[in-house]
Design a protein around this motif. Structure first.
Motif, PDB file in Angstrom:
ATOM      1  N   MET A 266       0.252  -1.270   0.130  1.00  0.00           N
ATOM      2  CA  MET A 266       0.281   0.170   0.290  1.00  0.00           C
ATOM      3  C   MET A 266       0.984   1.040  -0.493  1.00  0.00           C
ATOM      4  O   MET A 266       2.500   1.257   0.156  1.00  0.00           O
ATOM      5  CB  MET A 266      -0.854  -0.016   1.631  1.00  0.00           C
ATOM      6  N   LYS A 267       0.487   2.749  -0.395  1.00  0.00           N
ATOM      7  CA  LYS A 267       0.867   3.740  -0.243  1.00  0.00           C
ATOM      8  C   LYS A 267       0.901   4.183   0.721  1.00  0.00           C
ATOM      9  O   LYS A 267      -0.168   4.081   1.288  1.00  0.00           O
ATOM     10  CB  LYS A 267       0.543   4.940  -1.665  1.00  0.00           C
ATOM     11  N   ALA A 268       1.593   5.151   1.260  1.00  0.00           N
ATOM     12  CA  ALA A 268       1.431   5.710   3.120  1.00  0.00           C
ATOM     13  C   ALA A 268       2.278   6.926   3.300  1.00  0.00           C
ATOM     14  O   ALA A 268       3.539   6.417   2.389  1.00  0.00           O
ATOM     15  CB  ALA A 268       1.751   4.563   3.868  1.00  0.00           C
ATOM     16  N   PHE A 269       2.095   7.755   3.906  1.00  0.00           N
ATOM     17  CA  PHE A 269       3.070   8.920   4.029  1.00  0.00           C
ATOM     18  C   PHE A 269       3.728   8.159   5.923  1.00  0.00           C
ATOM     19  O   PHE A 269       3.130   8.472   6.667  1.00  0.00           O
ATOM     20  CB  PHE A 269       1.932  10.009   4.700  1.00  0.00           C
ATOM     21  N   ALA A 270       4.499   8.103   5.686  1.00  0.00           N
ATOM     22  CA  ALA A 270       5.301   7.964   7.106  1.00  0.00           C
ATOM     23  C   ALA A 270       6.683   7.786   7.017  1.00  0.00           C
ATOM     24  O   ALA A 270       7.333   8.517   6.715  1.00  0.00           O
ATOM     25  CB  ALA A 270       5.326   5.750   6.955  1.00  0.00           C
ATOM     26  N   LEU A 271       7.432   7.561   8.092  1.00  0.00           N
ATOM     27  CA  LEU A 271       8.283   8.269   9.000  1.00  0.00           C
ATOM     28  C   LEU A 271       9.118   6.568   8.824  1.00  0.00           C
ATOM     29  O   LEU A 271       8.501   5.922   9.327  1.00  0.00           O
ATOM     30  CB  LEU A 271       8.815   8.506  10.088  1.00  0.00           C
ATOM     31  N   THR A 272      10.194   6.366   8.605  1.00  0.00           N
ATOM     32  CA  THR A 272      10.962   5.466   7.986  1.00  0.00           C
ATOM     33  C   THR A 272      12.060   5.007   8.906  1.00  0.00           C
ATOM     34  O   THR A 272      12.989   4.165   8.286  1.00  0.00           O
ATOM     35  CB  THR A 272      11.315   4.960   6.212  1.00  0.00           C
ATOM     36  N   ALA A 273      12.851   6.354   9.227  1.00  0.00           N
ATOM     37  CA  ALA A 273      14.231   6.538   9.284  1.00  0.00           C
ATOM     38  C   ALA A 273      14.459   7.437  10.949  1.00  0.00           C
ATOM     39  O   ALA A 273      13.081   8.464  10.093  1.00  0.00           O
ATOM     40  CB  ALA A 273      14.999   6.454   8.843  1.00  0.00           C
ATOM     41  N   ALA A 274      14.914   7.257  12.027  1.00  0.00           N
ATOM     42  CA  ALA A 274      14.979   8.368  13.113  1.00  0.00           C
ATOM     43  C   ALA A 274      15.725   9.433  12.267  1.00  0.00           C
ATOM     44  O   ALA A 274      14.815  10.590  12.997  1.00  0.00           O
ATOM     45  CB  ALA A 274      15.293   7.735  14.139  1.00  0.00           C
ATOM     46  N   ASP A 275      16.289   9.683  11.984  1.00  0.00           N
ATOM     47  CA  ASP A 275      16.779  11.286  11.156  1.00  0.00           C
ATOM     48  C   ASP A 275      15.888  12.176   9.553  1.00  0.00           C
ATOM     49  O   ASP A 275      16.902  12.596   9.232  1.00  0.00           O
ATOM     50  CB  ASP A 275      18.134  10.763  11.030  1.00  0.00           C
ATOM     51  N   GLU A 276      15.517  11.518   9.562  1.00  0.00           N
ATOM     52  CA  GLU A 276      14.219  11.453   8.340  1.00  0.00           C
ATOM     53  C   GLU A 276      12.979  12.253   8.449  1.00  0.00           C
ATOM     54  O   GLU A 276      11.945  11.589   9.130  1.00  0.00           O
ATOM     55  CB  GLU A 276      14.608  10.948   6.720  1.00  0.00           C
ATOM     56  N   PRO A 277      12.594  12.740   8.067  1.00  0.00           N
ATOM     57  CA  PRO A 277      11.041  12.962   8.303  1.00  0.00           C
ATOM     58  C   PRO A 277       9.945  12.734   7.689  1.00  0.00           C
ATOM     59  O   PRO A 277      10.630  11.554   6.536  1.00  0.00           O
ATOM     60  CB  PRO A 277      10.454  15.323   7.047  1.00  0.00           C
ATOM     61  N   ALA A 278       8.881  12.225   7.169  1.00  0.00           N
ATOM     62  CA  ALA A 278       7.604  12.072   7.187  1.00  0.00           C
ATOM     63  C   ALA A 278       7.608  11.524   5.615  1.00  0.00           C
ATOM     64  O   ALA A 278       7.991  12.963   4.800  1.00  0.00           O
ATOM     65  CB  ALA A 278       6.566  12.288   7.564  1.00  0.00           C
ATOM     66  N   ALA A 279       7.895  10.484   4.508  1.00  0.00           N
ATOM     67  CA  ALA A 279       7.315  10.817   3.517  1.00  0.00           C
ATOM     68  C   ALA A 279       6.980   9.573   2.357  1.00  0.00           C
ATOM     69  O   ALA A 279       5.924   8.957   3.187  1.00  0.00           O
ATOM     70  CB  ALA A 279       8.990  11.060   2.035  1.00  0.00           C
ATOM     71  N   LEU A 280       5.933   9.855   1.389  1.00  0.00           N
ATOM     72  CA  LEU A 280       5.182   8.590   0.765  1.00  0.00           C
ATOM     73  C   LEU A 280       6.577   7.353   0.715  1.00  0.00           C
ATOM     74  O   LEU A 280       7.632   8.356  -0.396  1.00  0.00           O
ATOM     75  CB  LEU A 280       4.703   9.555  -0.500  1.00  0.00           C
ATOM     76  N   THR A 281       5.917   6.176   0.926  1.00  0.00           N
ATOM     77  CA  THR A 281       6.940   5.052   0.590  1.00  0.00           C
ATOM     78  C   THR A 281       5.461   4.271   0.494  1.00  0.00           C
ATOM     79  O   THR A 281       4.207   4.331  -0.150  1.00  0.00           O
ATOM     80  CB  THR A 281       7.055   4.485   1.389  1.00  0.00           C
ATOM     81  N   GLU A 282       5.820   3.193   0.050  1.00  0.00           N
ATOM     82  CA  GLU A 282       5.069   1.583  -0.467  1.00  0.00           C
ATOM     83  C   GLU A 282       5.284   0.990   1.066  1.00  0.00           C
ATOM     84  O   GLU A 282       6.515   0.713   1.244  1.00  0.00           O
ATOM     85  CB  GLU A 282       5.890   0.786  -0.822  1.00  0.00           C
ATOM     86  N   LEU A 283       4.854   0.752   2.341  1.00  0.00           N
ATOM     87  CA  LEU A 283       4.894  -0.291   2.471  1.00  0.00           C
ATOM     88  C   LEU A 283       3.700  -1.451   2.729  1.00  0.00           C
ATOM     89  O   LEU A 283       2.585  -2.310   1.563  1.00  0.00           O
ATOM     90  CB  LEU A 283       4.051   0.509   3.618  1.00  0.00           C
ATOM     91  N   PRO A 284       4.403  -2.837   3.354  1.00  0.00           N
ATOM     92  CA  PRO A 284       3.260  -4.414   2.740  1.00  0.00           C
ATOM     93  C   PRO A 284       1.625  -3.572   3.706  1.00  0.00           C
ATOM     94  O   PRO A 284       1.445  -2.909   4.391  1.00  0.00           O
ATOM     95  CB  PRO A 284       3.969  -4.957   4.170  1.00  0.00           C
ATOM     96  N   ASP A 285       0.838  -4.553   3.398  1.00  0.00           N
ATOM     97  CA  ASP A 285      -0.603  -4.606   3.412  1.00  0.00           C
ATOM     98  C   ASP A 285      -0.616  -4.738   4.448  1.00  0.00           C
ATOM     99  O   ASP A 285      -0.140  -5.781   5.275  1.00  0.00           O
ATOM    100  CB  ASP A 285      -1.718  -5.226   2.552  1.00  0.00           C
ATOM    101  N   PRO A 286      -1.856  -4.208   6.556  1.00  0.00           N
ATOM    102  CA  PRO A 286      -1.805  -4.248   7.516  1.00  0.00           C
ATOM    103  C   PRO A 286      -2.384  -6.134   7.916  1.00  0.00           C
ATOM    104  O   PRO A 286      -3.594  -6.404   6.537  1.00  0.00           O
ATOM    105  CB  PRO A 286      -2.776  -3.631   7.835  1.00  0.00           C
ATOM    106  N   GLU A 287      -1.647  -6.489   8.530  1.00  0.00           N
ATOM    107  CA  GLU A 287      -2.652  -8.069   8.926  1.00  0.00           C
ATOM    108  C   GLU A 287      -3.922  -8.045   9.759  1.00  0.00           C
ATOM    109  O   GLU A 287      -3.606  -6.630  10.051  1.00  0.00           O
ATOM    110  CB  GLU A 287      -1.567  -8.283   9.134  1.00  0.00           C
ATOM    111  N   VAL A 288      -4.647  -8.303   9.613  1.00  0.00           N
ATOM    112  CA  VAL A 288      -5.524  -9.124  10.173  1.00  0.00           C
ATOM    113  C   VAL A 288      -6.096  -9.794  11.546  1.00  0.00           C
ATOM    114  O   VAL A 288      -5.936 -10.653  10.429  1.00  0.00           O
ATOM    115  CB  VAL A 288      -6.978  -9.017   9.613  1.00  0.00           C
ATOM    116  N   ALA A 289      -5.395  -9.184  12.760  1.00  0.00           N
ATOM    117  CA  ALA A 289      -5.531 -10.009  14.094  1.00  0.00           C
ATOM    118  C   ALA A 289      -6.560  -9.959  14.128  1.00  0.00           C
ATOM    119  O   ALA A 289      -8.235  -9.512  13.999  1.00  0.00           O
ATOM    120  CB  ALA A 289      -4.930  -9.329  15.129  1.00  0.00           C
ATOM    121  N   ALA A 290      -7.266 -10.822  14.824  1.00  0.00           N
ATOM    122  CA  ALA A 290      -8.815 -11.182  15.596  1.00  0.00           C
ATOM    123  C   ALA A 290      -9.507 -10.483  15.869  1.00  0.00           C
ATOM    124  O   ALA A 290     -10.936 -10.623  15.573  1.00  0.00           O
ATOM    125  CB  ALA A 290      -8.890 -12.800  16.772  1.00  0.00           C
TER     126      ALA A 290
END
Length: 316
Positions: free
Chosen positions: A1-25
């Motif tokens: 999925m596309k997401a606007f996220a923090l991916t590193a401690a020393d960088e601001p958030a940016a648009l990135t590709e992340l795995p789709d979330p899993e659905v817990a019980a």
């Protein structure tokens, strides 16, 4: 999925590709149609919260959203696949789940309510944090017919809802606004009078308008001593609330002023009620501008420059 996220401690958030979330019980998975911008998001996206709250990277930005339930775990019973919902992701650390993404999943941290069919996606997404916080702030001050209430930050997301809630209770609302479009905006929401907050002497203006003191103060912008100076304008026995934790509750209680530090706390019941009011037309959801998810950085800049109501990201 596309997401606007923090991916590193020393960088601001940016648009990135992340795995789709899993659905817990105990979880629900929602395809996001819209998400709104709040002050918390702006600070989080800069990376500024990393020194204050634990993060689990990648950390998706965003708290508010509206969308369609895609899947539900076997232990979640409040919604089902296909439901149109609005919701809120709590900021319980470590921060990880957010709503500026194509999908959001969560269990008890994902607060959901069904979206009325007649309520637009952008309006639904703009409601959760700002309207819930405004409702709590006005409830704490509890204005009645004829009470005079000063609302600081009246043109922002929380303030715009607070003006409406206070006016609906019959209060005389004095709202901070720059002359011109801001003034017209808060008056359209129910403000009786406005004060330009930029020049010095705001306190003198309030005293002239309310010789006997304010019955209440609702403040979404002032910090520390600035809030306490405004609280001095509240008459003995009055009430004050702040969304920035600025109230010295004990000091104000010494002269009978009941002060409350408000922490935004959306619940399913609040969201359902607020969404119902918006769908019925009894609550305005003022949206200044919408941005596609890819333009999230521009939305952050626009928020920092000051808003007239809410900013919303369109996702799908």
């Amino acid at each position: 999925m596309k997401a606007f996220a923090l991916t590193a401690a020393d960088e601001p958030a940016a648009l990135t590709e992340l795995p789709d979330p899993e659905v817990a019980a105990d979880a629900a998975l929602v395809r996001v149609h819209a998400a709104s911008v709040n002050g918390f998001d702006v600070y989080e996206a800069s990376g500024g919260l990393m020194a204050m709250m634990p993060h689990e990277l990648p950390t998706v930005i965003g708290r508010d959203f509206a969308g369609v339930v895609v899947a539900v775990g076997t232990e979640r019973t409040d919604v089902k696949a296909g439901d149109e919902v609005l919701g809120f992701v709590t900021s319980t650390p470590p921060l990880h789940t957010g709503t500026w993404a194509e999908l959001v999943a969560g269990g008890s941290n994902l607060i959901l309510a069904r979206k009325p069919a007649g309520l637009a996606w952008d309006a639904a997404a703009a409601i959760p944090l700002a309207a819930s916080t405004a409702l709590d702030a006005v409830d704490a001050v509890d204005p009645g017919p004829g009470d005079t209430v000063l609302i600081m930050g009246a043109t922002g997301g929380v303030g715009a809802f607070a003006v409406q809630f206070a006016a609906q209770r019959g209060a005389r609302v004095i709202a901070t606004a720059i002359p011109g479009e801001d003034d017209a905006f808060v008056r359209s929401l129910g403000a009786t009078e406005t004060i330009d907050y930029r020049p010095s002497g705001l306190g003198d203006t309030v005293r002239r308008l309310t010789p006997d003191g304010l019955a209440g103060l609702i403040d979404a912008v002032s910090r520390g001593e600035a809030f306490m100076a405004l609280a001095a304008l509240v008459r003995d026995g009055g009430r004050a609330s702040t969304t920035l934790g600025a109230a010295d509750v004990e000091a104000l209680a010494a002269r009978g002023v009941r002060a409350t530090n408000i922490m935004g706390a959306p619940t399913p019941a609040k969201l359902a009620t607020l969404a119902g009011q918006a769908a019925a037309g009894t609550l305005q959801v003022p949206i200044q501008r919408t941005f596609p998810l890819v333009d999230a950085p521009a939305a952050l800049e626009a928020f920092a420059a000051g808003t007239r109501g809410k900013l919303v990201l369109t996702v799908a």
